[in-house]
Design a protein around this motif. Structure first.
Motif, short mmCIF file in Angstrom:
data_model
loop_
_atom_site.label_atom_id
_atom_site.label_comp_id
_atom_site.label_asym_id
_atom_site.label_seq_id
_atom_site.Cartn_x
_atom_site.Cartn_y
_atom_site.Cartn_z
N ASP A 77 0.82 -1.21 0.00
CA ASP A 77 0.00 0.00 0.00
C ASP A 77 0.86 1.26 0.00
OD1 ASP A 77 -2.26 -1.56 0.00
OD2 ASP A 77 -2.52 -1.50 2.18
N THR A 78 1.90 1.25 0.78
CA THR A 78 2.78 2.42 0.81
C THR A 78 3.48 2.61 -0.53
OG1 THR A 78 3.14 2.04 3.18
CG2 THR A 78 4.67 3.52 2.05
N TYR A 81 0.92 4.12 -2.99
CA TYR A 81 0.66 5.53 -2.70
C TYR A 81 1.83 6.41 -3.13
CZ TYR A 81 -0.58 9.70 0.01
OH TYR A 81 -0.89 10.98 0.38
N ARG A 85 1.98 9.41 -6.19
CA ARG A 85 2.48 10.77 -5.98
C ARG A 85 3.64 11.08 -6.92
NH1 ARG A 85 2.35 13.43 -0.04
NH2 ARG A 85 0.07 13.65 0.06
#
Length: 429
Positions: A77-78, A81, A85
């Motif tokens: 998930d990190t 994300y 970005r």
């Protein structure tokens, strides 16, 4: 002790179907009929819905495609994300370079970029325990981003043009008769940033009957008028793709052709290649994008114009309308409308616009010529050739002379001028 009783026989007579129907009350019959009708309508809608592909809503957003990211993080998930970005920052720099012809994009924070972005489209992605690899498409809201880019949000577009995509595969042609990859590519293509106003249909209900592959071979204007009026279009564009397979499961070569109008006029063509059947969808998306570029180029150079024979309404002569109104009006209340003078000429000027500043510079140069009433860009193509509509008092030769006096090289084709800046002659050695 107990007396035996004779067996009792009970006979039950069921009513006939007609009699059973008469036993039902009138409201029950109505409810049953409505239920059967709803079930049939749902089944018909399901069968028809499988045939069509509804086009996506295409607003005027700026789109940046093909942004590649490869990110490592502590968990999946990190990593995802952080990859999104990173893609936003890369897409902002790519968009600035595309609109301004160079680097030096303003540094914006992630929160500022997220406020400008209207959506993220996942073209390809792979997730791992601590790695994220993807190819993304970033959509920037035009209203929020246009002011920062210096690009106007209102751009003149072509008249509405009906799209009939035709795909040849295995010796047979198909359009909206059944769902195919070429129809899907045009349904998911974002047309909001294009200068062409495409009229796309879902391919359901009556579309497969009216917009089939055989329709493009008809030359009669009467049926075309009825068809275009049905879909609210002024003319038709016909993007065609022909697939050729080297062998089953092997490379696929696609020849894309952009055609236009009931006469099937040729705009341009090109070829693409996919390594196997799994790459056909991506190849179709790239083909739709390139065909759109061909249509935009044809619109700018004047080849993509609505066919006058498809216009049903007769144009109204403003001078004749003014005379007719004057004949019916009292003499003391006579107030004739102002009409353009006979010497006013409407001219289309094609000029190069590599960046945003060149648009205003070109308009200012033309407005400075004596006799020019108005000059405004009607078709904007940053990084290419834009079109300016000019009203000029006098013949077109006088306007050409004025442009040449301002350092332009002018090419005349009817009421269309193509202007380019003359290169400075090298200094003598």
């Amino acid at each position: 002790m107990f007396a035996k009783r004779a067996p009792v026989t009970v006979s039950l007579t069921l009513p006939r179907p007609a009699a059973f129907a008469r036993l039902l009350s009138r409201p029950v019959q109505i409810i049953i009929a409505i239920g059967i009708g709803l079930a049939a309508a749902a089944l018909f809608a399901q069968m028809e819905g499988e045939r069509g592909v509804p086009p996506i809503a295409s607003g005027g957003d700026f789109e940046v495609r093909g942004v590649k990211v490869d990110v490592f993080a502590k968990d999946a998930d990190t990593a995802r994300y952080a990859g999104w970005r990173m893609a936003q920052r890369q897409a902002w720099r790519m968009l600035w370079t595309r609109t301004h012809g160079g680097g030096g994009a303003p540094a914006l924070s992630d929160s500022q970029l997220e406020a400008m972005i209207s959506g993220i489209e996942v073209e390809y992605e792979q997730n791992g325990p601590n790695r994220y690899v993807a190819t993304l498409g970033i959509l920037f809201d035009r209203a929020r981003t246009g002011q920062l880019l210096g690009v106007s949000g209102n751009v003149m577009r072509s008249p509405p043009l009906l799209v009939i995509p035709v795909m040849w595969d295995g010796g047979s042609a198909v359009s909206y008769e059944r769902t195919n990859e070429w129809q899907k590519a045009w349904a998911r293509y974002r047309t909001g940033d294009s200068a062409i106003d495409y009229v796309r249909v879902a391919g359901s209900i009556a579309d497969p009957i009216l917009l089939n592959a055989g329709q493009i071979g008809r030359r009669g204007r009467l049926w075309w008028r009825v068809l275009l009026d049905q879909y609210g279009a002024a003319d038709v564009v016909i993007p065609i793709v022909r697939l050729e397979r080297a062998y089953p499961g092997g490379p696929v070569t696609a020849t894309f052709t952009a055609r236009y109008g009931p006469d099937d006029s040729l705009i341009g063509s090109f070829s693409l290649r996919a390594s196997n059947d799994s790459g056909i969808a991506q190849m179709m998306d790239e083909g739709a994008r390139r065909i759109d570029e061909l249509y935009i180029r044809a619109l700018n150079d004047g080849r993509l114009r609505p066919d006058p024979s498809l216009i049903i309404e007769e144009p109204v002569d403003p001078n004749a309308l003014a005379i007719e109104n004057a004949a019916e009006a009292p003499i003391e209340a006579l107030d004739l409308p102002t009409v353009p003078t006979a010497g006013t000429t409407s001219v289309s000027i094609q000029f190069d616009t590599p960046d945003v500043t060149s648009v205003g510079a070109g308009e200012s140069a033309v407005r400075g010529i004596s006799g020019v009433r108005s000059a405004a860009t009607s078709s904007l193509a940053l990084g290419g050739t834009s079109v300016m509509q000019v009203s000029f008092d006098g013949p077109i030769d006088v306007l050409r002379t004025g442009l040449q006096a301002r350092g332009y090289t002018v090419t005349v084709n009817g009421n269309t001028l193509r202007i380019t800046r003359r290169q400075a002659s090298p200094s003598p050695q």
